[in-house]
Write a protein that holds these residues in place. Structure first.
Motif, PDB file in Angstrom:
ATOM      1  N   GLY A  55      27.643  39.700  33.836  1.00 34.97           N
ATOM      2  CA  GLY A  55      28.278  38.611  34.563  1.00 34.97           C
ATOM      3  C   GLY A  55      29.792  38.618  34.433  1.00 34.97           C
ATOM      4  O   GLY A  55      30.469  37.731  34.936  1.00 34.97           O
ATOM      5  N   GLY A  56      30.311  39.632  33.765  1.00 42.98           N
ATOM      6  CA  GLY A  56      31.756  39.737  33.637  1.00 42.98           C
ATOM      7  C   GLY A  56      32.350  38.744  32.664  1.00 42.98           C
ATOM      8  O   GLY A  56      33.526  38.410  32.760  1.00 42.98           O
ATOM      9  N   HIS A  57      31.556  38.281  31.727  1.00 45.29           N
ATOM     10  CA  HIS A  57      32.064  37.277  30.805  1.00 45.29           C
ATOM     11  C   HIS A  57      32.858  37.866  29.655  1.00 45.29           C
ATOM     12  O   HIS A  57      33.451  37.146  28.869  1.00 45.29           O
TER      13      HIS A  57
ATOM     14  N   SER B  61      40.489  33.597  35.776  1.00 44.79           N
ATOM     15  CA  SER B  61      39.373  34.538  35.728  1.00 44.79           C
ATOM     16  C   SER B  61      38.697  34.643  37.090  1.00 44.79           C
ATOM     17  O   SER B  61      38.289  35.719  37.518  1.00 44.79           O
ATOM     18  N   LEU B  62      38.602  33.511  37.716  1.00 49.90           N
ATOM     19  CA  LEU B  62      37.892  33.482  38.992  1.00 49.90           C
ATOM     20  C   LEU B  62      38.513  34.474  39.968  1.00 49.90           C
ATOM     21  O   LEU B  62      37.804  35.151  40.701  1.00 49.90           O
ATOM     22  N   VAL B  63      39.816  34.555  39.965  1.00 51.08           N
ATOM     23  CA  VAL B  63      40.450  35.462  40.913  1.00 51.08           C
ATOM     24  C   VAL B  63      40.695  36.858  40.345  1.00 51.08           C
ATOM     25  O   VAL B  63      40.518  37.849  41.051  1.00 51.08           O
ATOM     26  N   THR B  64      41.048  36.940  39.071  1.00 52.20           N
ATOM     27  CA  THR B  64      41.323  38.275  38.521  1.00 52.20           C
ATOM     28  C   THR B  64      40.056  39.034  38.144  1.00 52.20           C
ATOM     29  O   THR B  64      40.081  40.240  37.961  1.00 52.20           O
ATOM     30  N   ARG B  65      38.990  38.307  37.957  1.00 56.29           N
ATOM     31  CA  ARG B  65      37.740  38.928  37.515  1.00 56.29           C
ATOM     32  C   ARG B  65      37.840  39.560  36.139  1.00 56.29           C
ATOM     33  O   ARG B  65      37.191  40.573  35.857  1.00 56.29           O
ATOM     34  N   ARG B  66      38.672  38.978  35.316  1.00 63.96           N
ATOM     35  CA  ARG B  66      38.676  39.392  33.910  1.00 63.96           C
ATOM     36  C   ARG B  66      38.574  38.111  33.092  1.00 63.96           C
ATOM     37  O   ARG B  66      39.194  37.104  33.427  1.00 63.96           O
ATOM     38  N   SER B  67      37.805  38.177  32.044  1.00 66.91           N
ATOM     39  CA  SER B  67      37.504  36.953  31.310  1.00 66.91           C
ATOM     40  C   SER B  67      38.552  36.634  30.248  1.00 66.91           C
ATOM     41  O   SER B  67      38.646  35.511  29.768  1.00 66.91           O
ATOM     42  N   GLY B  68      39.291  37.646  29.818  1.00 64.97           N
ATOM     43  CA  GLY B  68      40.214  37.423  28.723  1.00 64.97           C
ATOM     44  C   GLY B  68      39.515  37.293  27.385  1.00 64.97           C
ATOM     45  O   GLY B  68      40.057  36.725  26.446  1.00 64.97           O
TER      46      GLY B  68
END
Lengths: 347, 347
Positions: free
Chosen positions: B126-128, B62-69
């Motif tokens: 926050g992109g969570h 997530s940290l790199v893709t910026r998607r939380s899943g």
DNA sequence: CTGAAAGCGCTAACAC
DNA sequence: GTGTTAGCGCTTTCAG
């Protein structure tokens, strides 16, 4: 006027620190609630954070702390039984409230087949949840143990089926509540009480039967086997069981159904057979589901604090997650919540 | 024999790559499903991963893709109304199935007060979460818009209250289903049909009333205002509304209740007034809740595919999240699912 | 097709 | 009290 931050790159600790004129470390200390920070630094960091509408990046934090900040709410059910009952939403609501209050998120997981199981195991083993609460487990499911062995604190809803499995659990006082029901029936005048039980593989049903027995005994009233009939917690089963009861030579004059759904079925059967409630037969249910207030007359029942059960489950598991020592400890810190009689019109 | 990995440090891409004899980059490509990898590399990486029971660290990803899943399932309800209905569990179950099948997790969020609201806004900003589905929204809640403005795709359950708000939604064909109910009543012989409506602020209720009107019209049967009485989707309100109906000079000979709960209330009232169902008055409900099969006689009702609604919501929002262009597009890709009449004993 | 290297944003020693 | 530094495990250019 507040700066629009809508589409820009989100603020980072770095940017907050820069604006506040401190180092990233100090900013971090403030934002994660450490104490050893000067008052001046604290306020300027807080200000900066507000201005930039900073939100901590949970992924980055998790990466280093190795905690996900989330709790799994696991519904393990082979069939869809769990969905008919009024239980599950209340538990979910209560658990959510507590988890949310702790600043964590509630991850909802349903386990229906082998694949789901494996997925959850991987998920948990991957450190994606800090703790897990289990709801509506059937029989003696190995899943909780698997998770616990993977290092995830686990709490069960309802007393575990096998006495040997020492898991912390949260449950209502089914036994005590059923005794209350027995007392009510007798005290209101029933001399030939009967009961419609839950399915054999659910411990709550067993506990309620045991409690009912004890309650009658305490009042010196007998419960012959012919007045114990089996149901499965559905309305239909309560209906059928009650018809069986009515076919007997000496009709019962009181029925304790092990849940409200069956009590509703019982009332249907009684009415259709022209038996007045509570005149000829008194009825008591268990749960205090919404349904109980909607019958005519309103159903006397034993309330269990469903939402509170959910809260306590979450609380307990959160404590265990915060303090791994406790989780490994001898004492299993289970909680049994009191039940109470709600008197309406059927007694 | 498989190596016990229980308590050791979890396997990382690094360790998998080492065991497989490739670089971390290649291992990563295999495990995240990239195509441009040789067959040999692929199999050895997969083998290594299995041996080490590797699980990708979602936080790092997530940290790199910026998607939380993860996808938020948001229940926005001021009171606890949403918890009584049979709706919410089905939606949740359906949504979960779909989200889970997509390899993502379902984060359950309840919004009851201002604080919850803000927390969710921050959480989303926050992109969570990669997407959000909303359930049981009251009136014209601004929350969906807030999230969407923060870049989170949103899908609503139920047609939005205000026509102006162009959000994708998933809904059952309330209008069509209610028309079916009207036809059934008339075709079975009712000449003075009545209806118990839902609360005024719920669009589903409005749609059902409109559909009922249309259905009667299609059969050339009138619906005078005196035979339209208001309820609020509770059993009690159905009971009360039906009593009002029965006090009228010309009693109706058919009742369409806008949901099953009210239909159950209606049946109670009819029975208590000695009115036979379906002999003197026919009854049709809406939803096909579990309750509908448990009444005596069984309730004829309009089934809506609740679980499927949940699935489609998740599917839709997942598509939008995968393809942001679609989300911004002109066309709002809402879905309306068909309803069907389930004939039981009340007509 | 594969490897090396550069971070993603944060926390946690460790100095000062 | 505060700053500096070193990663957490992964994806992703960029060369080769």
């Amino acid at each position: 006027m507040v700066t629009k931050q809508v589409r820009d790159a989100p603020a980072t600790l770095e940017s907050v620190a820069a604006l506040a004129g401190v180092s990233r470390a100090t900013a971090g200390r403030v934002l994660s609630g450490a104490t050893n920070v000067s008052e001046g630094a604290r306020t300027s960091v807080l200000d900066a954070a507000r201005q930039l509408s900073y939100v901590t990046n949970q992924a980055a934090r998790s990466l280093v702390t190795r905690r996900s900040g989330s709790v799994a709410f696991v519904v393990a059910e082979a069939e869809d039984r769990a969905f008919g009952d009024p239980f599950f939403p209340g538990l979910l609501r209560g658990a959510h409230a507590e988890v949310s209050a702790a600043g964590k998120q509630l991850v909802f997981v349903m386990v229906t087949d082998e694949q789901d199981r494996r997925q959850l195991e991987r998920f948990a083993a991957g450190g994606h949840v800090d703790a897990a609460v289990f709801v509506s487990l059937h029989g003696d499911d190995p899943l909780p143990r698997t998770l616990r062995d993977a290092g995830v604190p686990v709490v069960l809803s309802g007393r575990p089926y096998r006495a040997g499995t020492r898991f912390p659990f949260v449950d209502a006082d089914n036994e005590g509540g059923a005794a209350l029901a027995a007392h009510e029936l007798v005290d209101r005048g029933s001399r030939r009480p009967a009961t419609v039980t839950g399915p054999a593989d659910m411990i709550a049903g067993e506990d309620r039967l045991a409690g009912f027995r004890r309650g009658l005994q305490e009042r010196g009233v007998a419960l012959p086997p012919s007045r114990v009939v089996a149901g499965d917690f559905t309305i239909q089963s309560g209906y059928a069981a009650t018809e069986r009861l009515l076919r007997q030579r000496y009709r019962p004059d009181g029925v304790f159904a092990a849940n409200d759904q069956m009590a509703v079925g019982a009332m249907q059967a009684l009415r259709e057979h022209g038996v007045s409630v509570p005149g000829e037969v008194r009825v008591v249910g268990f749960d205090d589901a919404p349904l109980a207030a909607a019958t005519h007359p309103g159903l006397t029942t034993v309330r269990q604090p469903v939402e509170q059960l959910g809260r306590e489950m979450a609380q307990l598991v959160l404590e265990l997650a915060a303090d791994p020592a406790a989780a490994r400890g001898r004492r299993v810190p289970s909680r049994v919540l009191p039940t109470e009689l709600v008197r309406r019109g059927t007694t």
